[in-house]
Design a protein around this motif. Structure first.
Motif, PDB file in Angstrom:
ATOM      1  N   ASN A   1      13.536  29.971  10.369  1.00 43.25           N
ATOM      2  CA  ASN A   1      14.041  28.689  10.856  1.00 43.25           C
ATOM      3  C   ASN A   1      14.427  27.750   9.709  1.00 43.25           C
ATOM      4  O   ASN A   1      14.087  26.568   9.705  1.00 43.25           O
ATOM      5  N   ALA A   2      15.148  28.294   8.723  1.00 43.39           N
ATOM      6  CA  ALA A   2      15.537  27.533   7.538  1.00 43.39           C
ATOM      7  C   ALA A   2      16.770  26.663   7.753  1.00 43.39           C
ATOM      8  O   ALA A   2      17.211  25.977   6.839  1.00 43.39           O
ATOM      9  N   LYS A   3      17.323  26.689   8.953  1.00 41.03           N
ATOM     10  CA  LYS A   3      18.450  25.831   9.333  1.00 41.03           C
ATOM     11  C   LYS A   3      19.615  25.914   8.334  1.00 41.03           C
ATOM     12  O   LYS A   3      20.057  24.913   7.785  1.00 41.03           O
ATOM     13  N   VAL A   4      20.109  27.115   8.116  1.00 44.34           N
ATOM     14  CA  VAL A   4      21.244  27.306   7.208  1.00 44.34           C
ATOM     15  C   VAL A   4      22.508  26.838   7.918  1.00 44.34           C
ATOM     16  O   VAL A   4      22.955  27.446   8.881  1.00 44.34           O
ATOM     17  N   ALA A   5      23.070  25.737   7.429  1.00 41.80           N
ATOM     18  CA  ALA A   5      24.268  25.149   8.030  1.00 41.80           C
ATOM     19  C   ALA A   5      25.534  25.762   7.459  1.00 41.80           C
ATOM     20  O   ALA A   5      26.545  25.881   8.146  1.00 41.80           O
ATOM     21  N   ALA A   6      25.486  26.158   6.201  1.00 42.16           N
ATOM     22  CA  ALA A   6      26.625  26.808   5.551  1.00 42.16           C
ATOM     23  C   ALA A   6      26.073  27.696   4.449  1.00 42.16           C
ATOM     24  O   ALA A   6      25.037  27.395   3.853  1.00 42.16           O
ATOM     25  N   ALA A   7      26.791  28.774   4.215  1.00 42.60           N
ATOM     26  CA  ALA A   7      26.396  29.682   3.148  1.00 42.60           C
ATOM     27  C   ALA A   7      27.645  30.362   2.614  1.00 42.60           C
ATOM     28  O   ALA A   7      28.495  30.813   3.394  1.00 42.60           O
ATOM     29  N   PHE A   8      27.749  30.408   1.293  1.00 43.71           N
ATOM     30  CA  PHE A   8      28.919  31.022   0.685  1.00 43.71           C
ATOM     31  C   PHE A   8      28.661  31.361  -0.778  1.00 43.71           C
ATOM     32  O   PHE A   8      27.861  30.728  -1.445  1.00 43.71           O
ATOM     33  N   TRP A   9      29.342  32.410  -1.215  1.00 42.62           N
ATOM     34  CA  TRP A   9      29.422  32.732  -2.630  1.00 42.62           C
ATOM     35  C   TRP A   9      30.644  32.010  -3.158  1.00 42.62           C
ATOM     36  O   TRP A   9      31.691  32.005  -2.504  1.00 42.62           O
ATOM     37  N   ILE A  10      30.531  31.380  -4.315  1.00 43.65           N
ATOM     38  CA  ILE A  10      31.684  30.715  -4.908  1.00 43.65           C
ATOM     39  C   ILE A  10      31.775  31.091  -6.381  1.00 43.65           C
ATOM     40  O   ILE A  10      30.759  31.162  -7.076  1.00 43.65           O
ATOM     41  N   LEU A  11      32.996  31.376  -6.806  1.00 45.15           N
ATOM     42  CA  LEU A  11      33.256  31.690  -8.207  1.00 45.15           C
ATOM     43  C   LEU A  11      33.616  30.401  -8.904  1.00 45.15           C
ATOM     44  O   LEU A  11      34.629  29.774  -8.583  1.00 45.15           O
ATOM     45  N   GLU A  12      32.745  29.995  -9.808  1.00 43.19           N
ATOM     46  CA  GLU A  12      33.014  28.779 -10.569  1.00 43.19           C
ATOM     47  C   GLU A  12      34.132  29.064 -11.557  1.00 43.19           C
ATOM     48  O   GLU A  12      34.043  29.994 -12.366  1.00 43.19           O
ATOM     49  N   ASP A  13      35.208  28.289 -11.476  1.00 41.70           N
ATOM     50  CA  ASP A  13      36.426  28.541 -12.231  1.00 41.70           C
ATOM     51  C   ASP A  13      36.201  28.588 -13.740  1.00 41.70           C
ATOM     52  O   ASP A  13      36.640  29.501 -14.412  1.00 41.70           O
ATOM     53  N   LYS A  14      35.474  27.618 -14.287  1.00 42.68           N
ATOM     54  CA  LYS A  14      35.338  27.580 -15.753  1.00 42.68           C
ATOM     55  C   LYS A  14      34.359  28.620 -16.288  1.00 42.68           C
ATOM     56  O   LYS A  14      34.591  29.191 -17.337  1.00 42.68           O
TER      57      LYS A  14
ATOM     58  N   TYR B   1      30.112  32.963   4.390  1.00 42.99           N
ATOM     59  CA  TYR B   1      29.333  33.623   5.434  1.00 42.99           C
ATOM     60  C   TYR B   1      29.386  32.847   6.737  1.00 42.99           C
ATOM     61  O   TYR B   1      29.559  33.409   7.796  1.00 42.99           O
ATOM     62  N   ARG B   2      29.156  31.538   6.623  1.00 37.69           N
ATOM     63  CA  ARG B   2      29.127  30.722   7.844  1.00 37.69           C
ATOM     64  C   ARG B   2      29.333  29.258   7.530  1.00 37.69           C
ATOM     65  O   ARG B   2      29.078  28.790   6.431  1.00 37.69           O
ATOM     66  N   MET B   3      29.770  28.556   8.580  1.00 37.55           N
ATOM     67  CA  MET B   3      29.912  27.113   8.551  1.00 37.55           C
ATOM     68  C   MET B   3      29.521  26.656   9.950  1.00 37.55           C
ATOM     69  O   MET B   3      30.260  26.862  10.906  1.00 37.55           O
ATOM     70  N   ASP B   4      28.332  26.111  10.103  1.00 38.85           N
ATOM     71  CA  ASP B   4      27.814  25.704  11.409  1.00 38.85           C
ATOM     72  C   ASP B   4      28.015  24.193  11.549  1.00 38.85           C
ATOM     73  O   ASP B   4      27.238  23.401  11.023  1.00 38.85           O
ATOM     74  N   TRP B   5      29.083  23.807  12.255  1.00 34.19           N
ATOM     75  CA  TRP B   5      29.455  22.392  12.353  1.00 34.19           C
ATOM     76  C   TRP B   5      28.355  21.553  12.990  1.00 34.19           C
ATOM     77  O   TRP B   5      28.143  20.413  12.597  1.00 34.19           O
ATOM     78  N   GLU B   6      27.654  22.111  13.955  1.00 39.75           N
ATOM     79  CA  GLU B   6      26.589  21.362  14.631  1.00 39.75           C
ATOM     80  C   GLU B   6      25.453  21.041  13.657  1.00 39.75           C
ATOM     81  O   GLU B   6      24.993  19.900  13.568  1.00 39.75           O
ATOM     82  N   LEU B   7      24.999  22.042  12.911  1.00 40.95           N
ATOM     83  CA  LEU B   7      23.929  21.802  11.932  1.00 40.95           C
ATOM     84  C   LEU B   7      24.398  20.887  10.801  1.00 40.95           C
ATOM     85  O   LEU B   7      23.617  20.091  10.281  1.00 40.95           O
ATOM     86  N   LEU B   8      25.665  20.998  10.425  1.00 40.58           N
ATOM     87  CA  LEU B   8      26.185  20.154   9.345  1.00 40.58           C
ATOM     88  C   LEU B   8      26.223  18.685   9.733  1.00 40.58           C
ATOM     89  O   LEU B   8      26.185  17.821   8.874  1.00 40.58           O
ATOM     90  N   SER B   9      26.298  18.410  11.037  1.00 42.03           N
ATOM     91  CA  SER B   9      26.333  17.013  11.470  1.00 42.03           C
ATOM     92  C   SER B   9      24.955  16.435  11.732  1.00 42.03           C
ATOM     93  O   SER B   9      24.818  15.254  12.001  1.00 42.03           O
ATOM     94  N   GLN B  10      23.926  17.269  11.636  1.00 44.97           N
ATOM     95  CA  GLN B  10      22.560  16.807  11.935  1.00 44.97           C
ATOM     96  C   GLN B  10      21.935  16.058  10.772  1.00 44.97           C
ATOM     97  O   GLN B  10      22.109  16.406   9.617  1.00 44.97           O
ATOM     98  N   LYS B  11      21.205  15.044  11.135  1.00 37.53           N
ATOM     99  CA  LYS B  11      20.305  14.358  10.201  1.00 37.53           C
ATOM    100  C   LYS B  11      18.908  14.601  10.730  1.00 37.53           C
ATOM    101  O   LYS B  11      18.608  14.291  11.876  1.00 37.53           O
ATOM    102  N   LEU B  12      18.054  15.192   9.921  1.00 38.29           N
ATOM    103  CA  LEU B  12      16.702  15.482  10.364  1.00 38.29           C
ATOM    104  C   LEU B  12      15.759  14.356   9.973  1.00 38.29           C
ATOM    105  O   LEU B  12      15.907  13.750   8.917  1.00 38.29           O
ATOM    106  N   ASP B  13      14.798  14.087  10.839  1.00 41.69           N
ATOM    107  CA  ASP B  13      13.764  13.129  10.494  1.00 41.69           C
ATOM    108  C   ASP B  13      12.872  13.756   9.424  1.00 41.69           C
ATOM    109  O   ASP B  13      12.685  14.962   9.385  1.00 41.69           O
ATOM    110  N   LYS B  14      12.302  12.927   8.579  1.00 44.73           N
ATOM    111  CA  LYS B  14      11.395  13.433   7.530  1.00 44.73           C
ATOM    112  C   LYS B  14      10.225  14.188   8.131  1.00 44.73           C
ATOM    113  O   LYS B  14       9.683  15.066   7.521  1.00 44.73           O
TER     114      LYS B  14
END
Length: 146
Positions: free
Chosen positions: A30-43, A131-144
């Motif tokens: 239940n780690a709430k992964v909202a987005a995950a991706f590999w990215i190649l840093e240009d420099k 891998y994914r982009m979960d728009w619903e989780l990306l819009s969430q603000k969690l309480d502390k």
């Protein structure tokens, strides 16, 4: 113990599968992964696995890295894992996520896509595997307290 994969300048099937396995284990905790991706840093021409979760802001990055490290430590001997050195965690305000969100119409389903040489909302990335982009989780603000 599991073996860490070797990260190269070229995106490999081994990297793809190791990232998928990590995401599966994060979902199981239940780690709430909202987005995950590999990215190649240009420099640097180095790949990084970025995990975006509202829990990073809520729990703090150190605790989220610990969560990943615990998963890596408990991996089966035949599983390949991504070293913490090659992983970046971020809250929902990640610049790449914002750029993609601002460039995509509506809530398009994005996932399991290779996006190379893209310029989105002022952000350029040489190469990326999303891998994914979960728009619903990306819009969430969690309480502390969550």
């Amino acid at each position: 113990m599991a073996k860490e994969i070797f990260i190269t300048q070229w995106f490999s099937d081994e990297m793809l599968l190791a990232g998928e396995t990590l995401l599966k284990h994060l979902d199981e905790t239940n780690a709430k992964v909202a987005a995950a991706f590999w990215i190649l840093e240009d420099k640097d021409k180095a790949w990084e696995l970025t995990i975006v979760s509202p829990l990073v802001e809520n729990e703090g990055p150190r605790n989220y890295y610990k969560r990943i490290n615990d998963i890596n430590q408990s991996a089966k001997i035949d599983e390949k894992v991504v070293s913490l050195h090659d992983i970046r965690v971020s809250n929902n305000n990640n610049r790449i996520v914002k750029a993609i969100k601002n460039s995509v119409l509506g809530n398009a389903v994005l996932g399991n896509n290779r996006l190379g040489r893209n310029f989105m909302s002022g952000v350029y990335f040489e190469d990326m595997y999303l891998y994914r982009m979960d728009w619903e989780l990306l819009s969430q603000k969690l309480d502390k307290a969550s």
